[in-house]
Design an enzyme around this catalytic site. Structure first.
Site, short mmCIF file in Angstrom:
data_model
loop_
_atom_site.label_atom_id
_atom_site.label_comp_id
_atom_site.label_asym_id
_atom_site.label_seq_id
_atom_site.Cartn_x
_atom_site.Cartn_y
_atom_site.Cartn_z
N HIS A 83 18.46 17.82 -23.08
CA HIS A 83 17.32 18.62 -23.55
C HIS A 83 16.05 18.28 -22.78
CE1 HIS A 83 14.55 20.58 -26.30
NE2 HIS A 83 15.59 21.08 -26.96
N GLY A 164 -5.74 11.20 -26.19
CA GLY A 164 -5.18 10.00 -25.60
C GLY A 164 -5.61 9.75 -24.17
N PRO A 165 -5.05 8.72 -23.53
CA PRO A 165 -5.44 8.34 -22.17
C PRO A 165 -5.19 9.46 -21.18
CG PRO A 165 -4.06 6.65 -23.19
CD PRO A 165 -4.01 7.83 -24.09
N GLY A 176 5.85 7.79 -22.87
CA GLY A 176 5.75 9.17 -22.46
C GLY A 176 4.60 9.88 -23.17
#
Length: 563
Positions: A83, A164-165, A176
């Site tokens: 997937h 986030g970063p 990830g």
């Protein structure tokens, strides 16, 4: 105000290590007000779909804890699977279930994303209805390049994370990226093929999915792409709207599948996607052997599928919910690869109140419960149950008539009557328990404290309101049982004459239900202080009683004449 409920369906990038899967999933059960509904791992995809539901704030907390635990236990640098994916918690969609809009759900999605970014250091994107720009609405766009292309993606200013970063680091190498959304109910649905060819499965997926395929010169698979004036590839649309799909080979089963996301089942339902896939597969020399549901499904989608296949067979739709689901499962081949348990796959069944119900008892158990020394169930519940039995007989005659050889042209006429009968039956079965619940509310009122003037006033109001409700319920039994007589009357006149006695017994049961419930209305109404309310419901009840006696006499005279 209706309780707000949202569903959360995180997909984690682990489908093989059951200990890890359960450790991650069970985190949500530590949050009060959240119910874990389903854990659906896939070995070949190395991915697990987890489903839970609850009030928004509780669900957001549970989702945060799940994403945190997944980031601790899953190392994306070691992950492989069929997937598409780019994160330990690859996607985390929020779905409005009741009492909340999609727009309101998107606000909670943004809250979750901001927290994941700040507290866990995981970058991510908002997609679908939570997307903050048009190009990010499509999950495939957000996830393009997958995990392997994440370092390059984060360096691209056009794909700066929503939370986030923004720079690739050793933490991101492990966790990830995560995509968070607010979306409508999505059905993840795979169709099984009698081939091992991913290319052929993809060809069918391209035939069906809304995005279709890229138009090419010459060979449709390898020819040169045809571009429009802006240099964008021209696409040939697929057959169905609100459908995404790809083909893949599942080593676990040894077959190729078409993996669909049905993003709006009011536009394209599961059974239509299945049926169109069967047609396309046949045209390409392949055969559909069954299908597989990933995660959960709404009850209506299963019942609609049952109705669809019953219509194709020209059979009555007026059968039980359980039978319709069986038809859907067998027609779609949902048990092709593994057993399909409706109690574990249908969302409404998982949310059912676990409280013991009278209608769930066996026939003998119900009789024993009635005969016991407790005051409930009493005459009202029994009247409702007798009424349910009566209209069940009428429904039976309608279904038998719909299936009679030589009457094929009239199957829809009888099916309509059988469906009406099922509605009456279900209402009366609900009233079996509700009459007992209403009586128990009166008892609860009498047990309230009465030590102060305020408590006495509150207690009186509670008893009065409960008594009114306990009068309204048997009135509903009267009304429903009387109206249900139309089913038996129609079948006595136009149904199988060999079943005349069955429909006649149904009429007698309905009459008994009306008379029995009338007794309950009268005995409860005498204790109501609000005499306007009491007199009104008594007058309406007397009218139903009188009309019932007239119908019963007409039917008995008709049956006597026929016999």
């Amino acid at each position: 105000m209706k309780k707000q409920l949202i569903e959360c369906v995180p997909n984690i990038s682990e489908g093989r290590d059951i200990v890890k899967i359960n450790t991650i999933a069970k985190v949500v059960e530590t949050i009060e007000g959240v119910k874990l509904l389903d854990i659906d791992p896939g070995n070949a995809t190395n991915r697990t779909v987890i489903t839970f539901v609850g009030e928004p704030k509780s669900v957001i907390e549970a989702a945060f804890q799940l994403i945190k635990k997944a980031s601790e236990l899953i190392d994306m640098s070691k992950h492989t699977g069929e997937h598409p994916r780019f994160g330990a918690t690859d996607v985390c969609p929020l779905v409005p279930i009741s009492g909340i809009t999609l727009e309101e759900t998107a606000v909670f999605a943004h809250q979750l994303g901001e927290r994941v970014g700040k507290e866990l250091g995981i970058p991510g994107y908002f997609y679908e209805n939570a997307a903050k720009e048009e190009k990010r609405k499509n999950l495939a766009s957000c996830r393009s390049g997958e995990y392997e292309g994440l370092k390059e993606k984060l360096a691209n200013p056009a794909w700066k994370p929503d939370f986030g970063p923004t720079k690739y680091n050793s933490t991101i190498a492990k966790t990830g990226c995560t995509a968070i959304s607010a979306r409508d109910f999505l059905i993840a649905y795979n169709v099984n093929l009698n081939t091992t060819s991913t290319r052929r499965a993809n060809a069918i997926a391209f035939d069906i999915r809304e995005a279709g395929r890229v138009k090419r010169e010459g060979n449709p698979s390898t020819g040169k792409k045809i571009l429009d004036s802006k240099g964008i590839p021209v696409r040939i649309p697929g057959k169905l709207k609100a459908v995404k799909g790809i083909g893949w080979f599942i080593e676990e089963y040894g077959i190729a599948q078409i993996s669909y996301n049905l993003t709006n089942i009011t536009i394209t339902s599961m059974h239509i996607a299945f049926n169109e896939t069967v047609k396309c597969a046949t045209e390409r020399g392949l055969r559909v052997t069954g299908s597989e549901l990933i995660g959960l499904i709404p009850l209506k989608a299963m019942l609609d599928a049952g109705d669809y296949f019953l219509r194709k067979q020209e059979r009555s739709l007026g059968i039980s919910e359980e039978e319709k689901i069986k038809i859907a499962v067998k027609s779609l081949g949902l048990d092709d690869l593994k057993p399909f348990n409706p109690k574990e796959k249908i969302i409404e069944y998982l949310l059912e109140d676990s409280t013991k119900k009278l209608v769930d008892l066996t026939i003998s158990g119900f009789a024993e419960e009635t005969a016991s020394e407790t005051m409930a169930p009493g005459g009202g519940s029994i009247a409702a149950y007798v009424g349910a039995l009566g209209v069940s007989l009428g429904t039976m005659v309608a279904n038998l008539s719909a299936h009679k050889a030589g009457w094929d042209a009239k199957w829809e006429f009888y099916s309509d009557w059988a469906e009406k009968g099922q509605v009456y039956k279900n209402k009366l079965l609900f009233l079996v328990d509700e009459d007992t619940n209403a009586f128990n509310k009166i008892i609860e009122g009498f047990r309230m404290p009465k030590s102060t003037p305020e408590e006495i006033t509150t207690r009186k109001e509670a008893v009065e309101n409960a008594t009114k409700y306990a009068t309204e319920i048997p009135y509903q039994v009267m009304e429903t049982a009387y109206n249900s007589m139309e089913v038996m009357y129609a079948m006595i006149k136009d149904g199988l004459q060999s079943s005349l006695s069955d429909a006649g017994v149904g009429i007698l049961c309905a009459k008994t239900a009306v008379v029995g419930a009338y007794f309950n209305v009268r005995i409860n109404a005498k204790d109501i202080k609000d005499r306007v309310f009491a007199d009104t419901i008594l007058a309406k009840s007397k009218d139903i009683f009188d009309k019932t006696m007239i119908v019963e006499k007409e039917v008995m005279d008709y049956i006597d004449g026929k016999m």
